[in-house]
Design a protein around this motif. Sequence first.
Motif, PDB file in Angstrom:
ATOM      1  N   TRP A   1       0.842  -1.189   0.000  1.00  0.00           N
ATOM      2  CA  TRP A   1       0.000   0.000   0.000  1.00  0.00           C
ATOM      3  C   TRP A   1       0.874   1.234   0.000  1.00  0.00           C
ATOM      4  O   TRP A   1       1.924   1.292   0.628  1.00  0.00           O
ATOM      5  CB  TRP A   1      -0.907   0.012   1.219  1.00  0.00           C
ATOM      6  N   LYS A   2       0.413   2.267  -0.681  1.00  0.00           N
ATOM      7  CA  LYS A   2       1.159   3.516  -0.746  1.00  0.00           C
ATOM      8  C   LYS A   2       0.657   4.451   0.355  1.00  0.00           C
ATOM      9  O   LYS A   2      -0.540   4.502   0.632  1.00  0.00           O
ATOM     10  CB  LYS A   2       0.969   4.178  -2.108  1.00  0.00           C
ATOM     11  N   ILE A   3       1.567   5.193   0.943  1.00  0.00           N
ATOM     12  CA  ILE A   3       1.195   6.178   1.946  1.00  0.00           C
ATOM     13  C   ILE A   3       0.863   7.470   1.209  1.00  0.00           C
ATOM     14  O   ILE A   3       1.701   8.042   0.519  1.00  0.00           O
ATOM     15  CB  ILE A   3       2.328   6.401   2.959  1.00  0.00           C
ATOM     16  N   GLU A   4      -0.384   7.894   1.349  1.00  0.00           N
ATOM     17  CA  GLU A   4      -0.808   9.103   0.657  1.00  0.00           C
ATOM     18  C   GLU A   4      -0.629  10.307   1.561  1.00  0.00           C
ATOM     19  O   GLU A   4      -0.826  10.233   2.761  1.00  0.00           O
ATOM     20  CB  GLU A   4      -2.269   8.967   0.235  1.00  0.00           C
ATOM     21  N   LYS A   5      -0.283  11.423   0.945  1.00  0.00           N
ATOM     22  CA  LYS A   5      -0.124  12.655   1.701  1.00  0.00           C
ATOM     23  C   LYS A   5      -1.494  13.255   1.981  1.00  0.00           C
ATOM     24  O   LYS A   5      -2.452  13.013   1.255  1.00  0.00           O
ATOM     25  CB  LYS A   5       0.739  13.640   0.923  1.00  0.00           C
ATOM     26  N   ASN A   6      -1.556  14.049   3.010  1.00  0.00           N
ATOM     27  CA  ASN A   6      -2.803  14.669   3.386  1.00  0.00           C
ATOM     28  C   ASN A   6      -3.211  15.678   2.305  1.00  0.00           C
ATOM     29  O   ASN A   6      -2.407  16.479   1.844  1.00  0.00           O
ATOM     30  CB  ASN A   6      -2.648  15.363   4.750  1.00  0.00           C
ATOM     31  N   TYR A   7      -4.458  15.671   1.919  1.00  0.00           N
ATOM     32  CA  TYR A   7      -4.965  16.545   0.872  1.00  0.00           C
ATOM     33  C   TYR A   7      -4.886  18.005   1.292  1.00  0.00           C
ATOM     34  O   TYR A   7      -4.640  18.884   0.479  1.00  0.00           O
ATOM     35  CB  TYR A   7      -6.411  16.162   0.540  1.00  0.00           C
TER      36      TYR A   7
ATOM     37  N   ASP B   1      -2.662  19.479   3.036  1.00  0.00           N
ATOM     38  CA  ASP B   1      -1.294  20.012   3.056  1.00  0.00           C
ATOM     39  C   ASP B   1      -0.989  20.844   1.800  1.00  0.00           C
ATOM     40  O   ASP B   1      -0.119  21.698   1.817  1.00  0.00           O
ATOM     41  CB  ASP B   1      -0.267  18.885   3.184  1.00  0.00           C
ATOM     42  N   HIS B   2      -1.713  20.600   0.726  1.00  0.00           N
ATOM     43  CA  HIS B   2      -1.446  21.329  -0.502  1.00  0.00           C
ATOM     44  C   HIS B   2      -1.899  22.788  -0.416  1.00  0.00           C
ATOM     45  O   HIS B   2      -1.412  23.637  -1.140  1.00  0.00           O
ATOM     46  CB  HIS B   2      -2.161  20.660  -1.677  1.00  0.00           C
TER      47      HIS B   2
END
Length: 93
Positions: free
Chosen positions: A82-88, A90-91
């Motif tokens: 599984w890939k660790i996704e960045k928090n939306y 944070d953009h």
Amino acid sequence: MKNVQKLKRANKSLPFFFKDEFKVSFVIIFVSLILLLTTFTFDIVPPILNRGIQPATFPKALLILIIAMTLIVYYSATKNPWKIEKNYLDHFS
């Protein structure tokens, strides 16, 4: 020099039961097995009321399907981690 040090170190990965894939799959399968065992305590419907499948058959089939699909997802997660996704949000900050 740092690359050489990284190559010489042992691959220190966690055992399989500490990974997120195993934890999620274990919880789903554990709950499904408990619910599957409770379906064996259902009362049997008299033949006159039996139109189609018994009321206890559908939950059993559904829980077995959930367990099978969880095992498939766990197997595919071990092949492709599984890939660790960045928090939306944070953009935007």
